[in-house]
Design an enzyme around this catalytic site. Structure first.
Site, mmCIF file in Angstrom:
data_model
loop_
_atom_site.group_PDB
_atom_site.id
_atom_site.type_symbol
_atom_site.label_atom_id
_atom_site.label_comp_id
_atom_site.label_asym_id
_atom_site.label_seq_id
_atom_site.Cartn_x
_atom_site.Cartn_y
_atom_site.Cartn_z
ATOM 1 C CD GLU A 232 -17.366 29.769 14.137
ATOM 2 O OE1 GLU A 232 -16.828 30.638 13.421
ATOM 3 O OE2 GLU A 232 -18.259 29.015 13.734
ATOM 4 C CG ASP B 234 -20.368 26.520 11.845
ATOM 5 O OD1 ASP B 234 -19.334 27.171 11.663
ATOM 6 O OD2 ASP B 234 -21.470 26.812 11.333
#
Length: 571
Positions: free
Chosen positions: A281, A244
């Site tokens: 990401e 993330d």
């Protein structure tokens, strides 16, 4: 068994286990240990640091009573696996399906998710990507407020539940990617601070304090995250990790944590004999992210590609507010389909500066692209999804693109349920301020913020998929369209070819149609509500979203808002 914990500044550490506190012995590198022969699998325990506590274990493998309760000893060897024939799955040529365990089914558990695997097999996806499963406050959360990063949310089924889910996926021929969060920890139940310098002392991102990856004491902090990544891949048989918001990982060392992680995971892949993937990401649009270690890159297998989403979304929805402004024309869509990114050093009006770098030479399979995902739906105030007509066009382009396509749960049948932002903080101040905090986060995005209260249980319940919708004609028709597109992608090598330089795109000057060439295959899209003629000499029509499609001397005539895949030549 031996209890161990890292607490480099402590003068005394105790383990509270089996009804009493026991002193731990100081060892090298700030590690403390104590042997408790009578403890074993399931034994509850906590740590007391210089008289403060009790605290759960920073590396707790199980939190049976939630984030504020004691840790429990968990023996990975007690689980019996049945995936011995699983050889793993490569990301190249794959289709990913993202899901949130709590809203994927009515029960919201790993066990219930297993019951829906046949649907995914028939859809012919290769991976499921599971949103974060670390323990969180309360009973419902997206997962990005996780703490106790080595444990698994008990409301989903705990560590055995996750293993059973992975085992079932592998038996069904589906790999599993796990979403993990290493850039911050949740604001509630985070007890790392008393043990050591896990944090840098400054706000690292909108979501929380920066993790200490490069300051004093950071060697062991880095090992904390590296060990966590290895645990999921080794002990849970996970096939890949989605990392993330890596741009919020503040690391100024000569060797970035991501490069270290890539090296560790490569070594583990050699040991377990199956491919392991790391997907970042990142909003940096930096090709360095996916370049190999030996080429001086960070070695990520792939990264999420928001630019493809933005261009597709604008083309099928007509929206152009906020960060969509630069992507509003079909020329932007043409650029991302052939270059991978729109902002590759170009000016970003949303950021007010130039942004990104060129991905020339990077194969498309290293870019994970999507028409929808948890962020792009859930970051809208109403959590609203695209309508069926838009999904048909967008999916047609996504699933014939050179990228690694990813679907979001329910997208394949045009689910009507929203995917809203929800949480269940225990502390009243966090619970009451969550809605206002969320509104501030998206200030300037161009939305009129009228979102339901994230803390209300109804917000969570509304976000659950309604599987009965699949039986309705319009939803079933869309599901068949997705199945046909994925089947065609897997049958025709041109459609999974990742070489961006071989993709050609033609667009109508008036913004009505686009043709993407994949070898001799033409993917023709009419975005206008009225029929248009595309200048093609069409051969065999392989797939069409609508009828009738007419080929005459002027070209290929498409109905309004239709997509056709055919063998063709330009006129």
């Amino acid at each position: 068994m031996i209890f161990e914990v890292w607490a480099p500044k402590a003068t005394a550490v105790e383990v509270d286990v089996l009804g009493g506190r026991r002193s731990m012995s100081a060892g090298e590198g700030g590690w403390w240990s104590a042997e408790v022969a009578e403890a074993g699998h399931g034994t509850r325990y906590t740590f007391v640091v210089d008289g403060d506590g009790p605290y759960p274990d920073p590396r707790s493998r199980r939190q049976p009573d939630g984030i504020f309760g004691p840790s429990a000893v968990y023996d990975h060897a007690r689980f019996t696996w049945s995936d011995h024939d699983w050889k793993g799955r490569d990301l190249r040529g794959a289709v990913i399906y993202e899901l949130h365990v709590g809203t994927f089914t009515a029960a919201g558990t790993f066990e219930a998710a297993v019951e829906r695997l046949e649907h995914l097999v028939e859809l012919c996806v290769d991976f499921v990507e599971v949103m974060p499963v670390a323990p969180v406050p309360g009973k419902r959360n997206w997962g990005y407020d996780g703490v106790d990063l080595y444990a698994v949310n008990e409301t989903y089924g705990g560590p055995d539940g996750l293993k059973s889910f992975v085992d079932a996926c592998h038996r069904a021929g589906i790999g599993v990617i796990l979403d993990v969060v290493y850039n911050h920890l949740g604001p509630s139940g985070n007890f790392l601070r008393p043990f050591g310098p896990y944090f840098s002392g400054f706000k690292g991102s909108y979501w929380g304090e920066a993790v200490n990856l490069d300051g004093p004491g950071s060697d062991e902090v880095r090992r904390y995250f590296l060990g966590n990544a290895v645990q999921w891949l080794r002990d849970y048989h996970i096939d890949g990790l989605r990392l993330d918001a890596v741009q919020a990982m503040h690391d100024r060392r000569a060797r970035h944590l991501l490069a270290e992680m890539s090296e560790e995971v490569d070594a583990l892949a050699c040991s377990v004999g199956r491919p392991l993937s790391l997907i970042a990401e990142s909003d940096l649009n930096d090709p360095h992210m996916v370049r190999s270690l030996d080429a001086g890159g960070l070695g990520m297998t792939a990264q999420w590609d928001d630019d493809v989403h933005h261009a597709l979304h604008c083309a099928v929805s007509g929206e152009s507010h906020g960060y969509y402004a630069d992507f509003a024309s079909l020329s932007a869509l043409a650029k991302v389909l052939t270059s991978g990114l729109f902002h590759d050093g170009s000016y970003s009006s949303f950021r007010g500066r130039t942004h990104g770098g060129s991905f020339a030479g990077v194969p498309g399979h290293r870019l994970v692209a999507f028409l929808q995902n948890h962020d792009q739906i859930g970051n809208r105030p109403a959590g609203d999804r695209l309508p069926i007509a838009a999904l048909k066009l967008g999916a047609g382009l996504l699933l014939t693109s050179p990228f690694t396509p990813m679907l979001f749960m329910g997208e394949e049948w045009g689910a009507r349920s929203p995917f809203l932002f929800f949480s269940d903080h225990v502390e009243p101040e966090l619970r009451e301020s969550e809605g206002a905090r969320r509104e501030r986060e998206f200030d300037g995005f161009g939305y009129v913020w009228d979102a339901p209260d994230p803390s209300e249980e109804e917000t969570f319940l509304r976000s659950k998929l309604d599987w009965s919708e699949v039986k309705e004609e319009a939803h079933w028709s869309l599901l068949c369209w997705y199945r046909d597109l994925i089947a065609l992608r897997k049958a025709l090598p041109e459609l999974s070819d990742p070489r961006l330089e071989r993709v050609r795109v033609e667009v109508d000057a008036l913004g009505k149609w686009l043709v993407m060439w994949r070898g001799t295959l033409a993917v023709s899209v009419n975005f206008a509500p009225e029929s248009v003629t595309v200048p093609l000499s069409a051969g065999t029509v392989l797939l069409a979203s609508d009828e009738p499609v007419v080929a005459d001397e002027e070209g290929l005539r498409l109905p309004g808002q239709a997509l056709v895949i055919c063998r063709a030549t330009s006129r």
